[in-house]
Motif scaffolding. Structure first.
Motif, PDB file in Angstrom:
ATOM      1  N   SER A  23       8.304  13.970  35.430  1.00  0.00           N
ATOM      2  CA  SER A  23       7.066  13.478  36.051  1.00  0.00           C
ATOM      3  C   SER A  23       6.039  13.033  35.025  1.00  0.00           C
ATOM      4  O   SER A  23       5.056  12.380  35.365  1.00  0.00           O
ATOM      5  N   SER A  24       6.247  13.399  33.742  1.00  0.00           N
ATOM      6  CA  SER A  24       5.265  13.046  32.717  1.00  0.00           C
ATOM      7  C   SER A  24       5.246  11.549  32.428  1.00  0.00           C
ATOM      8  O   SER A  24       4.393  11.078  31.688  1.00  0.00           O
ATOM      9  N   ARG A  25       6.161  10.797  32.994  1.00  0.00           N
ATOM     10  CA  ARG A  25       6.194   9.348  32.765  1.00  0.00           C
ATOM     11  C   ARG A  25       5.255   8.587  33.692  1.00  0.00           C
ATOM     12  O   ARG A  25       5.173   7.369  33.616  1.00  0.00           O
ATOM     13  N   TRP A  26       4.558   9.299  34.570  1.00  0.00           N
ATOM     14  CA  TRP A  26       3.709   8.598  35.526  1.00  0.00           C
ATOM     15  C   TRP A  26       2.441   8.068  34.856  1.00  0.00           C
ATOM     16  O   TRP A  26       2.188   6.872  34.804  1.00  0.00           O
ATOM     17  N   ARG A  27       1.609   8.932  34.311  1.00  0.00           N
ATOM     18  CA  ARG A  27       0.335   8.520  33.726  1.00  0.00           C
ATOM     19  C   ARG A  27       0.066   9.294  32.445  1.00  0.00           C
ATOM     20  O   ARG A  27       0.147  10.523  32.426  1.00  0.00           O
ATOM     21  N   TRP A  28      -0.251   8.549  31.394  1.00  0.00           N
ATOM     22  CA  TRP A  28      -0.617   9.171  30.120  1.00  0.00           C
ATOM     23  C   TRP A  28      -2.076   8.901  29.821  1.00  0.00           C
ATOM     24  O   TRP A  28      -2.636   7.875  30.222  1.00  0.00           O
ATOM     25  N   HIS A  29      -2.681   9.836  29.082  1.00  0.00           N
ATOM     26  CA  HIS A  29      -4.043   9.672  28.586  1.00  0.00           C
ATOM     27  C   HIS A  29      -3.990   9.767  27.062  1.00  0.00           C
ATOM     28  O   HIS A  29      -3.513  10.769  26.523  1.00  0.00           O
ATOM     29  N   LEU A  30      -4.473   8.750  26.375  1.00  0.00           N
ATOM     30  CA  LEU A  30      -4.477   8.735  24.923  1.00  0.00           C
ATOM     31  C   LEU A  30      -5.909   8.860  24.420  1.00  0.00           C
ATOM     32  O   LEU A  30      -6.829   8.240  24.952  1.00  0.00           O
ATOM     33  N   ASP A  31      -6.080   9.662  23.386  1.00  0.00           N
ATOM     34  CA  ASP A  31      -7.419   9.815  22.812  1.00  0.00           C
ATOM     35  C   ASP A  31      -7.289  10.351  21.394  1.00  0.00           C
ATOM     36  O   ASP A  31      -6.249  10.903  21.018  1.00  0.00           O
ATOM     37  N   GLU A  32      -8.335  10.155  20.622  1.00  0.00           N
ATOM     38  CA  GLU A  32      -8.364  10.658  19.254  1.00  0.00           C
ATOM     39  C   GLU A  32      -9.631  11.485  19.068  1.00  0.00           C
ATOM     40  O   GLU A  32     -10.660  11.211  19.690  1.00  0.00           O
ATOM     41  N   MET A  33      -9.547  12.501  18.235  1.00  0.00           N
ATOM     42  CA  MET A  33     -10.692  13.363  17.974  1.00  0.00           C
ATOM     43  C   MET A  33     -10.919  13.468  16.474  1.00  0.00           C
ATOM     44  O   MET A  33      -9.979  13.379  15.682  1.00  0.00           O
ATOM     45  N   PHE A  34     -12.180  13.640  16.084  1.00  0.00           N
ATOM     46  CA  PHE A  34     -12.524  13.763  14.674  1.00  0.00           C
ATOM     47  C   PHE A  34     -12.271  15.186  14.198  1.00  0.00           C
ATOM     48  O   PHE A  34     -12.624  16.149  14.871  1.00  0.00           O
ATOM     49  N   VAL A  35     -11.674  15.309  13.029  1.00  0.00           N
ATOM     50  CA  VAL A  35     -11.426  16.610  12.417  1.00  0.00           C
ATOM     51  C   VAL A  35     -11.802  16.515  10.944  1.00  0.00           C
ATOM     52  O   VAL A  35     -11.418  15.559  10.252  1.00  0.00           O
ATOM     53  N   ARG A  36     -12.560  17.497  10.461  1.00  0.00           N
ATOM     54  CA  ARG A  36     -12.964  17.534   9.057  1.00  0.00           C
ATOM     55  C   ARG A  36     -11.958  18.323   8.236  1.00  0.00           C
ATOM     56  O   ARG A  36     -11.596  19.447   8.587  1.00  0.00           O
ATOM     57  N   ILE A  37     -11.495  17.725   7.149  1.00  0.00           N
ATOM     58  CA  ILE A  37     -10.605  18.401   6.204  1.00  0.00           C
ATOM     59  C   ILE A  37     -11.241  18.287   4.829  1.00  0.00           C
ATOM     60  O   ILE A  37     -11.334  17.203   4.263  1.00  0.00           O
ATOM     61  N   ASN A  38     -11.727  19.426   4.309  1.00  0.00           N
ATOM     62  CA  ASN A  38     -12.442  19.434   3.029  1.00  0.00           C
ATOM     63  C   ASN A  38     -13.600  18.446   3.013  1.00  0.00           C
ATOM     64  O   ASN A  38     -13.837  17.753   2.022  1.00  0.00           O
ATOM     65  N   GLY A  39     -14.310  18.358   4.111  1.00  0.00           N
ATOM     66  CA  GLY A  39     -15.474  17.491   4.197  1.00  0.00           C
ATOM     67  C   GLY A  39     -15.179  16.050   4.513  1.00  0.00           C
ATOM     68  O   GLY A  39     -16.107  15.268   4.732  1.00  0.00           O
ATOM     69  N   GLU A  40     -13.911  15.653   4.563  1.00  0.00           N
ATOM     70  CA  GLU A  40     -13.542  14.273   4.857  1.00  0.00           C
ATOM     71  C   GLU A  40     -13.115  14.129   6.312  1.00  0.00           C
ATOM     72  O   GLU A  40     -12.448  15.000   6.861  1.00  0.00           O
ATOM     73  N   ARG A  41     -13.479  13.018   6.910  1.00  0.00           N
ATOM     74  CA  ARG A  41     -13.151  12.790   8.314  1.00  0.00           C
ATOM     75  C   ARG A  41     -11.714  12.301   8.467  1.00  0.00           C
ATOM     76  O   ARG A  41     -11.280  11.356   7.808  1.00  0.00           O
ATOM     77  N   HIS A  42     -10.970  12.962   9.340  1.00  0.00           N
ATOM     78  CA  HIS A  42      -9.625  12.552   9.713  1.00  0.00           C
ATOM     79  C   HIS A  42      -9.573  12.448  11.235  1.00  0.00           C
ATOM     80  O   HIS A  42     -10.515  12.828  11.935  1.00  0.00           O
ATOM     81  N   TYR A  43      -8.459  11.955  11.743  1.00  0.00           N
ATOM     82  CA  TYR A  43      -8.329  11.719  13.176  1.00  0.00           C
ATOM     83  C   TYR A  43      -7.066  12.392  13.704  1.00  0.00           C
ATOM     84  O   TYR A  43      -5.977  12.191  13.170  1.00  0.00           O
TER      85      TYR A  43
END
Length: 234
Positions: free
Chosen positions: A75-95
């Motif tokens: 059933s997971s093939r019906w609708r997907w939601h994609l998103d990205e979140m900000f994460v800090r690693i040693n003060g640098e922004r990653h996604y």
């Protein structure tokens, strides 16, 4: 040929190891918090031992959970939601890029330094390779998603709009709580590893209490715990 148990060379019982890993990954607890909780149960281990158990067995548990769920999640093939979140690693922004299905199951997650078409395309290809192509893909208005979907010939499946992607936004909350308890991350590799394991464990124990009666919820919770106790058994 029978598989060898990964616990074979450890003196500690598999039940204690599974409990320690579950407490650390599932709940927003530090290693020392888990050490104190185990001490109350009469188990004397250091937080460094728990760290070793998590690094050694966390990915094994996550892989087995993921394998079982992929086999039964058509059933997971019906609708997907994609998103990205900000994460800090040693003060640098990653996604941290994540693909969520319509029930809140985390399908895939991975970390990048950039927020562009190449990263969005990698997320889509990785998710589709394991779960197939969904009928609808909900995203925010980031142009990278549109470019990536156009490249794989799925631009007609994209949906964007205000509040349509709340399912993905809400799925970030358990990880955010866990991130604060860990005082952030120090390497991309450790973030990627933890995100993958955390997603599988959250999927396994995630039951929408508001959508089911109390007896039904308790039965599902007991079944999930029993299945967890049987992970990686001989």
């Amino acid at each position: 040929m029978a598989k060898r148990s990964p616990f074979k060379y450890f003196k500690t019982s598999p039940e204690i190891i599974r409990l320690a890993v579950m407490l650390y990954v599932r709940f927003p607890l530090s290693l020392r918090n888990v050490e104190d909780l185990l001490h109350e149960r009469g188990v004397d281990v250091s937080h460094e031992t728990i760290r070793f158990w998590w690094h050694r067995f966390g990915p094994l548990f996550a892989a087995e959970i993921r394998k079982r769920r992929i086999e039964g999640m058509r059933s997971s093939r019906w609708r997907w939601h994609l998103d990205e979140m900000f994460v800090r690693i040693n003060g640098e922004r990653h996604y941290l890029w994540r693909a969520i299905d319509h029930e809140g199951e985390v399908l895939e997650s991975f970390v990048t330094k950039t927020r562009d078409r190449k990263a969005a395309l990698k997320l889509l290809k990785k998710a589709m390779r394991r779960h197939g192509r969904p009928e609808v893909i909900v995203t925010d208005r980031l142009r990278s998603y549109g470019a990536a979907l156009k490249e794989i010939g799925a631009s007609q499946r994209q949906e964007t709009g205000r509040w349509l992607n709340n399912r993905a936004e809400n799925s970030h909350l358990p990880f955010r709580r866990r991130e604060r308890a860990m005082s952030r991350f120090r390497r991309m590799r450790s973030l990627q590893k933890f995100a993958a394991v955390h997603a599988s464990v959250s999927n396994h124990f995630n039951h929408d209490r508001s959508l089911s009666s109390r007896p039904h919820f308790k039965a599902n919770r007991a079944a999930a715990l029993a299945e967890w106790r049987g992970l990686c058994a001989e």
